[in-house]
Write a protein that holds these residues in place. Sequence first.
Motif, PDB file in Angstrom:
ATOM      1  N   ALA A   8       0.834  -1.208   0.000  1.00 20.06           N
ATOM      2  CA  ALA A   8       0.000   0.000   0.000  1.00 20.06           C
ATOM      3  C   ALA A   8       0.873   1.264   0.000  1.00 20.06           C
ATOM      4  O   ALA A   8       0.582   2.228  -0.713  1.00 20.06           O
ATOM      5  N   PHE A   9       1.936   1.222   0.798  1.00 19.95           N
ATOM      6  CA  PHE A   9       2.847   2.377   0.848  1.00 19.95           C
ATOM      7  C   PHE A   9       3.536   2.572  -0.499  1.00 19.95           C
ATOM      8  O   PHE A   9       3.698   3.707  -0.976  1.00 19.95           O
ATOM      9  N   LEU A  10       3.935   1.474  -1.143  1.00 16.64           N
ATOM     10  CA  LEU A  10       4.603   1.562  -2.444  1.00 16.64           C
ATOM     11  C   LEU A  10       3.653   2.104  -3.510  1.00 16.64           C
ATOM     12  O   LEU A  10       4.054   2.922  -4.353  1.00 16.64           O
ATOM     13  N   VAL A  11       2.402   1.649  -3.470  1.00 16.56           N
ATOM     14  CA  VAL A  11       1.394   2.170  -4.413  1.00 16.56           C
ATOM     15  C   VAL A  11       1.212   3.665  -4.204  1.00 16.56           C
ATOM     16  O   VAL A  11       1.133   4.439  -5.168  1.00 16.56           O
ATOM     17  N   HIS A  12       1.110   4.070  -2.942  1.00 16.86           N
ATOM     18  CA  HIS A  12       0.955   5.490  -2.622  1.00 16.86           C
ATOM     19  C   HIS A  12       2.130   6.314  -3.166  1.00 16.86           C
ATOM     20  O   HIS A  12       1.939   7.346  -3.825  1.00 16.86           O
ATOM     21  N   CYS A  16       2.011   9.118  -6.301  1.00 16.61           N
ATOM     22  CA  CYS A  16       2.444  10.512  -6.145  1.00 16.61           C
ATOM     23  C   CYS A  16       3.510  10.875  -7.185  1.00 16.61           C
ATOM     24  O   CYS A  16       3.464  11.948  -7.798  1.00 16.61           O
ATOM     25  N   VAL A  17       4.472   9.965  -7.389  1.00 11.26           N
ATOM     26  CA  VAL A  17       5.533  10.223  -8.363  1.00 11.26           C
ATOM     27  C   VAL A  17       4.954  10.265  -9.781  1.00 11.26           C
ATOM     28  O   VAL A  17       5.374  11.101 -10.606  1.00 11.26           O
ATOM     29  N   TYR A  18       4.002   9.382 -10.062  1.00 12.58           N
ATOM     30  CA  TYR A  18       3.378   9.371 -11.392  1.00 12.58           C
ATOM     31  C   TYR A  18       2.713  10.716 -11.692  1.00 12.58           C
ATOM     32  O   TYR A  18       2.881  11.283 -12.778  1.00 12.58           O
ATOM     33  N   TRP A  19       1.951  11.228 -10.733  1.00 14.80           N
ATOM     34  CA  TRP A  19       1.265  12.501 -10.984  1.00 14.80           C
ATOM     35  C   TRP A  19       2.257  13.658 -11.086  1.00 14.80           C
ATOM     36  O   TRP A  19       2.069  14.572 -11.889  1.00 14.80           O
ATOM     37  N   LEU A  20       3.317  13.568 -10.305  1.00 16.29           N
ATOM     38  CA  LEU A  20       4.363  14.588 -10.405  1.00 16.29           C
ATOM     39  C   LEU A  20       5.001  14.563 -11.793  1.00 16.29           C
ATOM     40  O   LEU A  20       5.219  15.620 -12.412  1.00 16.29           O
ATOM     41  N   ALA A  21       5.287  13.351 -12.290  1.00 10.54           N
ATOM     42  CA  ALA A  21       5.861  13.225 -13.632  1.00 10.54           C
ATOM     43  C   ALA A  21       4.878  13.699 -14.694  1.00 10.54           C
ATOM     44  O   ALA A  21       5.273  14.349 -15.681  1.00 10.54           O
ATOM     45  N   LYS A  22       3.611  13.405 -14.496  1.00  7.50           N
ATOM     46  CA  LYS A  22       2.567  13.826 -15.442  1.00  7.50           C
ATOM     47  C   LYS A  22       2.541  15.345 -15.551  1.00  7.50           C
ATOM     48  O   LYS A  22       2.522  15.913 -16.664  1.00  7.50           O
ATOM     49  N   GLU A  23       2.530  16.041 -14.434  1.00  2.46           N
ATOM     50  CA  GLU A  23       2.438  17.500 -14.460  1.00  2.46           C
ATOM     51  C   GLU A  23       3.763  18.146 -14.887  1.00  2.46           C
ATOM     52  O   GLU A  23       3.766  19.207 -15.518  1.00  2.46           O
ATOM     53  N   ALA A  24       4.886  17.509 -14.544  1.00  2.00           N
ATOM     54  CA  ALA A  24       6.182  18.094 -14.873  1.00  2.00           C
ATOM     55  C   ALA A  24       6.544  17.939 -16.340  1.00  2.00           C
ATOM     56  O   ALA A  24       7.326  18.733 -16.885  1.00  2.00           O
ATOM     57  N   SER A  25       6.003  16.920 -17.013  1.00  2.00           N
ATOM     58  CA  SER A  25       6.411  16.627 -18.387  1.00  2.00           C
ATOM     59  C   SER A  25       5.354  16.993 -19.426  1.00  2.00           C
ATOM     60  O   SER A  25       5.522  16.704 -20.607  1.00  2.00           O
ATOM     61  N   VAL A  51      -6.708   9.454  -6.569  1.00  2.85           N
ATOM     62  CA  VAL A  51      -7.410   8.209  -6.870  1.00  2.85           C
ATOM     63  C   VAL A  51      -7.104   7.749  -8.289  1.00  2.85           C
ATOM     64  O   VAL A  51      -6.865   6.560  -8.542  1.00  2.85           O
ATOM     65  N   LEU A  52      -7.092   8.674  -9.232  1.00 11.28           N
ATOM     66  CA  LEU A  52      -6.803   8.338 -10.622  1.00 11.28           C
ATOM     67  C   LEU A  52      -5.379   7.782 -10.762  1.00 11.28           C
ATOM     68  O   LEU A  52      -5.161   6.773 -11.435  1.00 11.28           O
ATOM     69  N   VAL A  57      -1.530   2.965 -11.085  1.00 12.42           N
ATOM     70  CA  VAL A  57      -0.444   2.193 -10.488  1.00 12.42           C
ATOM     71  C   VAL A  57      -0.917   0.787 -10.107  1.00 12.42           C
ATOM     72  O   VAL A  57      -0.205  -0.208 -10.305  1.00 12.42           O
ATOM     73  N   ASN A  58      -2.119   0.678  -9.595  1.00 10.57           N
ATOM     74  CA  ASN A  58      -2.655  -0.632  -9.214  1.00 10.57           C
ATOM     75  C   ASN A  58      -2.872  -1.534 -10.424  1.00 10.57           C
ATOM     76  O   ASN A  58      -2.679  -2.752 -10.334  1.00 10.57           O
ATOM     77  N   THR A  59      -3.291  -0.953 -11.563  1.00 10.47           N
ATOM     78  CA  THR A  59      -3.450  -1.780 -12.768  1.00 10.47           C
ATOM     79  C   THR A  59      -2.102  -2.328 -13.232  1.00 10.47           C
ATOM     80  O   THR A  59      -2.023  -3.429 -13.781  1.00 10.47           O
TER      81      THR A  59
END
Length: 281
Positions: A8-12, A16-25, A51-52, A57-59
């Motif tokens: 759960a911690f790894l998913v979290h 967070c990193v995914y959304w950061l990469a999404k907005e940064a790139s 949630v998105l 990440v869960n998929t």
Amino acid sequence: FRVLFGIAFLVHACACVYWLAKEASNPVEVVEDFMEENGIGRDGSLVQKYVLASYFVNTVFTTVGFGDIHATNTTEQLFCVVIMYMGTIVFGVLLSEVESAVSSMRHFPRKRGRVTQSMMNFLGEHDIPAHVQKQVLQWVNFNLSVQQGDELSQSCLSLLPPELRKIVVGQMHHDQLFRIPIFSAISHTHRERLIIDLWDSMRVSTHIKGLALVWADDIADKLYFIIEGTVRVTLKDGSFVSELGPGDFFGELALLGDEWTAAEMGMKANYLCDSNVVVRT
């Protein structure tokens, strides 16, 4: 639970990193279009974004991979490559934990089934009467249940070094053996060590309701400590003397050389199981 918490911690963290990469790139307009395409609107809240991202990440971690969310640039692609490998490890660990848990849960039911079936075949081959077969199978099931708990305790204690094992055993059973007069009267400095060693050397046994634990004319050769069940004490003529339950004991004088297991006033006595009984001897 620690494995699930870790996942759960790894998913979290990955969400967070995914959304950061999404907005940064990506330009703001591209991110807003992405949010709208995935049903949270161009002004989605922080919770909706989280949630998105967690959904994506869960998929990946569960190898489902619906494909409705995918990498759209080099940064996201690199991030996805990393979490795909992480997801493979997480999925493998999760499967391993589930398999281990299921195997542990099924170990004793399988053992019970094998032993019961073997006993039924044995009794059937030798034409044992049905009422005796029923009594034997009742004992088998009861004994396996007790054995399960005793094996767990012994496996845990076996991991400990000898001196630490004695400390743990002493904490678990200190009051039980010290209740016996012949032990409580010992004044030697190593009394406690002696009594703990004695308890540690005793073994658990099971006895079925309706049968005798000890007959009056049996040669006394051990101390009995009742863990579970009730034992009815009667004289040889059948007259009732007393009833013993968990925490009670008898036969301690056999350790001093007495030839039979005595009841009140030194008279020979029968010890009969009024229920399924577990004793330590």
